[in-house]
Design a protein around this motif. Structure first.
Motif, PDB file in Angstrom:
ATOM      1  N   TYR A  23      35.210  75.115  65.171  1.00  0.00           N
ATOM      2  CA  TYR A  23      36.486  75.035  64.450  1.00  0.00           C
ATOM      3  C   TYR A  23      37.410  76.226  64.737  1.00  0.00           C
ATOM      4  CZ  TYR A  23      39.952  74.725  60.768  1.00  0.00           C
ATOM      5  OH  TYR A  23      41.148  74.670  60.093  1.00  0.00           O
ATOM      6  N   ASP A  24      36.900  77.448  64.604  1.00  0.00           N
ATOM      7  CA  ASP A  24      37.756  78.632  64.793  1.00  0.00           C
ATOM      8  C   ASP A  24      38.309  78.702  66.216  1.00  0.00           C
ATOM      9  OD1 ASP A  24      37.462  79.403  62.153  1.00  0.00           O
ATOM     10  OD2 ASP A  24      35.784  80.752  62.563  1.00  0.00           O
ATOM     11  N   SER A  25      37.496  78.332  67.203  1.00  0.00           N
ATOM     12  CA  SER A  25      37.961  78.327  68.599  1.00  0.00           C
ATOM     13  C   SER A  25      39.071  77.313  68.797  1.00  0.00           C
ATOM     14  CB  SER A  25      36.822  77.979  69.551  1.00  0.00           C
ATOM     15  OG  SER A  25      35.761  78.869  69.406  1.00  0.00           O
ATOM     16  N   VAL A  26      38.936  76.145  68.170  1.00  0.00           N
ATOM     17  CA  VAL A  26      39.954  75.099  68.298  1.00  0.00           C
ATOM     18  C   VAL A  26      41.261  75.581  67.656  1.00  0.00           C
ATOM     19  CG1 VAL A  26      40.599  72.743  67.635  1.00  0.00           C
ATOM     20  CG2 VAL A  26      38.283  73.212  68.477  1.00  0.00           C
ATOM     21  N   VAL A  27      41.160  76.216  66.490  1.00  0.00           N
ATOM     22  CA  VAL A  27      42.348  76.760  65.824  1.00  0.00           C
ATOM     23  C   VAL A  27      43.031  77.785  66.726  1.00  0.00           C
ATOM     24  CG1 VAL A  27      43.160  78.223  63.922  1.00  0.00           C
ATOM     25  CG2 VAL A  27      41.612  76.312  63.454  1.00  0.00           C
ATOM     26  N   GLU A  28      42.246  78.693  67.297  1.00  0.00           N
ATOM     27  CA  GLU A  28      42.816  79.725  68.180  1.00  0.00           C
ATOM     28  C   GLU A  28      43.492  79.085  69.399  1.00  0.00           C
ATOM     29  OE1 GLU A  28      43.331  82.954  67.510  1.00  0.00           O
ATOM     30  OE2 GLU A  28      42.523  82.368  65.569  1.00  0.00           O
ATOM     31  N   ALA A  29      42.892  78.024  69.945  1.00  0.00           N
ATOM     32  CA  ALA A  29      43.496  77.322  71.086  1.00  0.00           C
ATOM     33  C   ALA A  29      44.822  76.679  70.669  1.00  0.00           C
ATOM     34  CB  ALA A  29      42.534  76.270  71.631  1.00  0.00           C
ATOM     35  N   CYS A  30      44.860  76.083  69.476  1.00  0.00           N
ATOM     36  CA  CYS A  30      46.099  75.472  68.975  1.00  0.00           C
ATOM     37  C   CYS A  30      47.193  76.529  68.801  1.00  0.00           C
ATOM     38  CB  CYS A  30      45.857  74.745  67.652  1.00  0.00           C
ATOM     39  SG  CYS A  30      44.902  73.221  67.821  1.00  0.00           S
ATOM     40  N   LYS A  31      46.780  77.743  68.456  1.00  0.00           N
ATOM     41  CA  LYS A  31      47.751  78.827  68.252  1.00  0.00           C
ATOM     42  C   LYS A  31      48.372  79.313  69.558  1.00  0.00           C
ATOM     43  CE  LYS A  31      46.201  80.749  63.870  1.00  0.00           C
ATOM     44  NZ  LYS A  31      45.795  81.982  63.164  1.00  0.00           N
ATOM     45  N   THR A  32      47.873  78.833  70.710  1.00  0.00           N
ATOM     46  CA  THR A  32      48.469  79.211  71.995  1.00  0.00           C
ATOM     47  C   THR A  32      49.594  78.258  72.389  1.00  0.00           C
ATOM     48  OG1 THR A  32      46.966  77.898  73.388  1.00  0.00           O
ATOM     49  CG2 THR A  32      46.243  80.143  72.798  1.00  0.00           C
ATOM     50  N   VAL A  33      49.794  77.191  71.608  1.00  0.00           N
ATOM     51  CA  VAL A  33      50.829  76.203  71.896  1.00  0.00           C
ATOM     52  C   VAL A  33      52.030  76.477  70.990  1.00  0.00           C
ATOM     53  CG1 VAL A  33      51.397  73.737  71.959  1.00  0.00           C
ATOM     54  CG2 VAL A  33      49.077  74.493  72.527  1.00  0.00           C
ATOM     55  N   TYR A  34      53.201  76.542  71.610  1.00  0.00           N
ATOM     56  CA  TYR A  34      54.433  76.837  70.875  1.00  0.00           C
ATOM     57  C   TYR A  34      55.418  75.690  70.963  1.00  0.00           C
ATOM     58  CZ  TYR A  34      53.140  81.692  70.118  1.00  0.00           C
ATOM     59  OH  TYR A  34      52.503  82.817  69.683  1.00  0.00           O
ATOM     60  N   ASP A  35      56.140  75.472  69.882  1.00  0.00           N
ATOM     61  CA  ASP A  35      57.282  74.571  69.907  1.00  0.00           C
ATOM     62  C   ASP A  35      58.352  75.318  70.701  1.00  0.00           C
ATOM     63  OD1 ASP A  35      59.857  73.501  69.189  1.00  0.00           O
ATOM     64  OD2 ASP A  35      58.880  72.450  67.529  1.00  0.00           O
ATOM     65  N   PRO A  36      58.898  74.725  71.771  1.00  0.00           N
ATOM     66  CA  PRO A  36      59.842  75.460  72.618  1.00  0.00           C
ATOM     67  C   PRO A  36      61.118  75.892  71.899  1.00  0.00           C
ATOM     68  CG  PRO A  36      59.498  73.219  73.445  1.00  0.00           C
ATOM     69  CD  PRO A  36      58.620  73.383  72.261  1.00  0.00           C
ATOM     70  N   ILE A  38      61.200  76.899  68.623  1.00  0.00           N
ATOM     71  CA  ILE A  38      60.903  77.813  67.515  1.00  0.00           C
ATOM     72  C   ILE A  38      59.869  78.819  68.009  1.00  0.00           C
ATOM     73  CG2 ILE A  38      60.108  77.965  65.116  1.00  0.00           C
ATOM     74  CD1 ILE A  38      60.742  74.946  64.881  1.00  0.00           C
ATOM     75  N   PRO A  39      60.111  80.116  67.842  1.00  0.00           N
ATOM     76  CA  PRO A  39      59.194  81.124  68.403  1.00  0.00           C
ATOM     77  C   PRO A  39      57.923  81.351  67.578  1.00  0.00           C
ATOM     78  CG  PRO A  39      60.994  82.208  67.290  1.00  0.00           C
ATOM     79  CD  PRO A  39      61.272  80.728  67.206  1.00  0.00           C
ATOM     80  N   VAL A  40      57.317  80.282  67.103  1.00  0.00           N
ATOM     81  CA  VAL A  40      56.095  80.364  66.300  1.00  0.00           C
ATOM     82  C   VAL A  40      55.135  79.307  66.823  1.00  0.00           C
ATOM     83  CG1 VAL A  40      55.137  80.071  63.969  1.00  0.00           C
ATOM     84  CG2 VAL A  40      57.344  81.197  64.257  1.00  0.00           C
ATOM     85  N   ASN A  41      53.835  79.627  66.837  1.00  0.00           N
ATOM     86  CA  ASN A  41      52.872  78.638  67.339  1.00  0.00           C
ATOM     87  C   ASN A  41      52.783  77.432  66.406  1.00  0.00           C
ATOM     88  OD1 ASN A  41      50.327  78.779  65.588  1.00  0.00           O
ATOM     89  ND2 ASN A  41      50.716  80.944  66.010  1.00  0.00           N
ATOM     90  N   ILE A  42      52.345  76.314  66.969  1.00  0.00           N
ATOM     91  CA  ILE A  42      52.351  75.054  66.213  1.00  0.00           C
ATOM     92  C   ILE A  42      51.366  75.050  65.048  1.00  0.00           C
ATOM     93  CG2 ILE A  42      53.215  73.711  68.159  1.00  0.00           C
ATOM     94  CD1 ILE A  42      50.324  72.633  68.475  1.00  0.00           C
TER      95      ILE A  42
END
Length: 119
Positions: A23-36, A38-42
Motif C-alpha cells: 500500500y505505502d509503495s503504491v501511494v508513493e508511486a501515485c504521488k509522482t503523478v501530477y495534474d499538469p 496544478i503543481p500538486v501530485n494527484i
C-alpha cells in the motif's frame, strides 16, 4: 464501482487496502503523478479515491479528475498505471475512472491546500 450497485449505507468511495504491504509503495508511486495544470501530485489533490490490492498483488485504483473536461482525462489513468506497475511485487494494475462522487476541494490534503494558498 458504479453508483448503481451501491446499497444504502455503502460508502461512495470504497475503502483502500491500507494494511497491505504494498500500500505505502503504491501511494508513493501515485504521488509522482501530477495534474499538469496544478503543481500538486494527484494523491494529495484527492484524485485517488481507492487503492485496492488483492492477495495476489493485483492493484485496482479508482480515481477521478478535478473536472470531467480535464484535457488529460484520457492520459491520466495511463500515467498512474505506468507509475505503479514497475513496483516490486505488483502483478497487474487496473486504473478505473469515476466521477461519483464528484471531486471537491475538500478532498485535498492539508499540504495541497497549503501549497495552493488555500490555507
Amino acid at each position: 464501482m458504479s453508483t448503481e450497485n451501491l446499497k444504502e449505507g455503502d460508502p461512495l468511495i470504497a475503502p483502500s487496502t491500507t494494511d497491505h504491504p504494498l500500500y505505502d509503495s503504491v501511494v508513493e508511486a501515485c504521488k509522482t503523478v501530477y495534474d499538469p495544470e496544478i503543481p500538486v501530485n494527484i494523491y494529495d489533490l484527492g484524485l485517488i479515491y481507492t487503492i485496492d490490492i488483492s492477495d495476489e498483488n493485483a492493484v485496482r485504483i479508482v480515481m477521478t479528475l478535478t473536472a470531467p473536461g480535464c484535457p488529460v482525462a484520457g492520459e491520466m489513468p495511463g500515467w498512474v498505471a505506468d507509475a505503479v506497475e514497475p513496483l516490486p511485487g505488483v502483478k497487474q494494475v487496473d486504473v478505473e475512472m469515476t466521477f461519483q462522487p464528484q471531486w471537491g476541494m475538500d478532498m485535498m490534503s492539508e499540504e495541497a491546500r497549503l501549497e495552493l494558498g488555500f490555507i
